[in-house]
Design a protein around this motif. Structure first.
Motif, short mmCIF file in Angstrom:
data_model
loop_
_atom_site.label_atom_id
_atom_site.label_comp_id
_atom_site.label_asym_id
_atom_site.label_seq_id
_atom_site.Cartn_x
_atom_site.Cartn_y
_atom_site.Cartn_z
N PRO A 2 0.83 -1.20 0.00
CA PRO A 2 0.00 0.00 0.00
C PRO A 2 0.87 1.26 0.00
O PRO A 2 1.97 1.27 0.57
CB PRO A 2 -0.80 -0.10 1.30
N LEU A 3 0.38 2.32 -0.64
CA LEU A 3 1.14 3.56 -0.76
C LEU A 3 0.42 4.72 -0.08
O LEU A 3 -0.79 4.71 0.07
CB LEU A 3 1.33 3.91 -2.24
N ARG A 4 1.21 5.71 0.30
CA ARG A 4 0.70 6.99 0.81
C ARG A 4 1.15 8.08 -0.16
O ARG A 4 2.32 8.17 -0.49
CB ARG A 4 1.27 7.28 2.20
N TYR A 5 0.21 8.91 -0.59
CA TYR A 5 0.49 10.02 -1.50
C TYR A 5 0.46 11.29 -0.65
O TYR A 5 -0.61 11.73 -0.23
CB TYR A 5 -0.55 10.07 -2.61
N ILE A 6 1.62 11.84 -0.39
CA ILE A 6 1.75 12.92 0.59
C ILE A 6 1.82 14.27 -0.11
O ILE A 6 2.71 14.53 -0.92
CB ILE A 6 2.99 12.67 1.48
N ARG A 41 -1.02 21.50 -5.05
CA ARG A 41 -0.14 20.57 -4.34
C ARG A 41 -0.56 20.32 -2.90
O ARG A 41 0.10 19.60 -2.18
CB ARG A 41 1.30 21.08 -4.35
N HIS A 42 -1.71 20.86 -2.49
CA HIS A 42 -2.23 20.56 -1.15
C HIS A 42 -3.37 19.55 -1.22
O HIS A 42 -3.32 18.52 -0.57
CB HIS A 42 -2.68 21.83 -0.43
N CYS A 43 -4.39 19.82 -2.03
CA CYS A 43 -5.51 18.87 -2.12
C CYS A 43 -5.26 17.83 -3.22
O CYS A 43 -5.97 16.83 -3.29
CB CYS A 43 -6.82 19.59 -2.36
N LEU A 44 -4.25 18.07 -4.06
CA LEU A 44 -3.86 17.18 -5.15
C LEU A 44 -4.98 16.97 -6.17
O LEU A 44 -5.13 15.91 -6.74
CB LEU A 44 -3.29 15.85 -4.63
N ARG A 45 -5.77 18.05 -6.36
CA ARG A 45 -6.78 18.12 -7.42
C ARG A 45 -6.43 19.30 -8.30
O ARG A 45 -5.72 20.21 -7.89
CB ARG A 45 -8.18 18.39 -6.86
N ASN A 46 -6.99 19.34 -9.50
CA ASN A 46 -6.81 20.51 -10.35
C ASN A 46 -7.69 21.65 -9.85
O ASN A 46 -8.78 21.43 -9.35
CB ASN A 46 -7.14 20.18 -11.80
N VAL A 47 -7.18 22.87 -9.99
CA VAL A 47 -7.94 24.06 -9.64
C VAL A 47 -8.94 24.30 -10.77
O VAL A 47 -8.57 24.40 -11.93
CB VAL A 47 -7.00 25.28 -9.47
N ASP A 48 -10.22 24.34 -10.42
CA ASP A 48 -11.28 24.49 -11.42
C ASP A 48 -11.26 25.87 -12.07
O ASP A 48 -10.79 26.85 -11.49
CB ASP A 48 -12.66 24.27 -10.77
N GLU A 85 -4.39 10.59 1.95
CA GLU A 85 -3.11 9.99 1.55
C GLU A 85 -3.22 8.59 0.98
O GLU A 85 -2.32 8.13 0.29
CB GLU A 85 -2.14 9.97 2.73
N ARG A 86 -4.29 7.89 1.25
CA ARG A 86 -4.39 6.51 0.78
C ARG A 86 -5.02 6.38 -0.61
O ARG A 86 -5.12 5.28 -1.14
CB ARG A 86 -5.18 5.67 1.78
N SER A 87 -5.44 7.48 -1.19
CA SER A 87 -6.06 7.39 -2.52
C SER A 87 -5.17 8.04 -3.57
O SER A 87 -4.49 9.03 -3.30
CB SER A 87 -7.45 8.04 -2.51
N LEU A 88 -5.19 7.47 -4.77
CA LEU A 88 -4.41 8.01 -5.87
C LEU A 88 -4.93 9.40 -6.19
O LEU A 88 -6.11 9.59 -6.46
CB LEU A 88 -4.54 7.10 -7.10
N PRO A 89 -4.06 10.42 -6.14
CA PRO A 89 -4.50 11.79 -6.39
C PRO A 89 -4.97 12.01 -7.82
O PRO A 89 -4.41 11.45 -8.76
CB PRO A 89 -3.24 12.63 -6.13
N ALA A 90 -5.97 12.86 -7.96
CA ALA A 90 -6.49 13.21 -9.28
C ALA A 90 -5.40 13.78 -10.17
O ALA A 90 -5.38 13.52 -11.37
CB ALA A 90 -7.65 14.21 -9.14
N ILE A 91 -4.46 14.55 -9.59
CA ILE A 91 -3.43 15.16 -10.43
C ILE A 91 -2.45 14.14 -11.02
O ILE A 91 -1.72 14.47 -11.94
CB ILE A 91 -2.65 16.29 -9.71
N LEU A 92 -2.48 12.91 -10.50
CA LEU A 92 -1.60 11.88 -11.06
C LEU A 92 -2.31 11.04 -12.12
O LEU A 92 -1.80 10.00 -12.55
CB LEU A 92 -1.03 10.99 -9.96
N THR A 93 -3.47 11.50 -12.53
CA THR A 93 -4.20 10.83 -13.61
C THR A 93 -4.49 11.79 -14.76
O THR A 93 -5.17 11.43 -15.71
CB THR A 93 -5.53 10.24 -13.11
N SER A 94 -3.98 13.01 -14.65
CA SER A 94 -4.34 14.04 -15.63
C SER A 94 -3.27 14.26 -16.70
O SER A 94 -3.44 15.07 -17.59
CB SER A 94 -4.62 15.36 -14.91
N SER A 95 -2.18 13.53 -16.62
CA SER A 95 -1.10 13.66 -17.61
C SER A 95 -0.78 12.29 -18.17
O SER A 95 -1.13 11.26 -17.57
CB SER A 95 0.13 14.25 -16.92
#
Length: 166
Positions: A2-6, A41-48, A85-95
């Motif tokens: 298991p991974l943590r996305y910090i 880089r805090h919520c690890l989502r794209n800014v709308d 931290e336990r979920s894959l961040p949205a920003i790591l699926t956008s590229s």
């Protein structure tokens, strides 16, 4: 494994959102998002689109040393929820691709660990790097611009424990 996305720590995000200086001692620049390619880089989502964001210099290391890269990042201008931290961040699926690099406990690059991986291969590569005894954590960076995205660590703690850094 298991991974943590910090993400950026809560206290650092709040300090910057309240006008604190960036890694170069400058105030963050405030802009309005067009909704395309502005990862917080805090919520690890794209800014709308239409939301305010900050541009600032960030050094995601505990100390200033030769391997402690500093570079530009974006983040919401206003308070946003911390990433789970336990979920894959949205920003790591956008590229399409990302740069992954392993670091040791002294925050030094572990040579031979850096490389571009596809978004689909990101988790597998992070797990492989973190399985090495000389790698303590992994940085994910933009493959195009080398901008820091987040830190990945192996999740070695009990499920349900609050691991979000203050």
């Amino acid at each position: 494994m298991p991974l943590r996305y910090i993400a950026m720590p809560d206290d650092e995000a709040e300090r910057l959102q309240q006008g604190g200086s960036d890694a170069y001692g400058n105030p963050p620049e405030r802009r309005v998002s067009d909704g395309d390619g502005v990862p917080c880089r805090h919520c690890l989502r794209n800014v709308d689109a239409g939301e305010a964001y900050l541009i600032l210099a960030y050094r995601p290391f505990a100390s200033a040393q030769a391997y402690a890269e500093t570079g530009p990042i974006f983040m919401h201008a206003d308070k946003c929820p911390a990433h789970d931290e336990r979920s894959l961040p949205a920003i790591l699926t956008s590229s399409k691709d990302y740069l992954l690099r392993g670091y040791d406990a002294d925050e030094r690059i572990v040579y031979g660990t850096g490389g571009i991986v596809s978004a689909e291969g990101l988790v597998e590569r992070a797990v492989a790097l973190l399985a090495r005894p000389d790698v303590t954590f992994v940085h994910v960076r933009s493959a195009k611009y080398n901008c820091y995205q987040c830190r990945i660590e192996a999740d070695r703690e009990e499920p349900g424990a609050d691991k979000r850094r203050a």
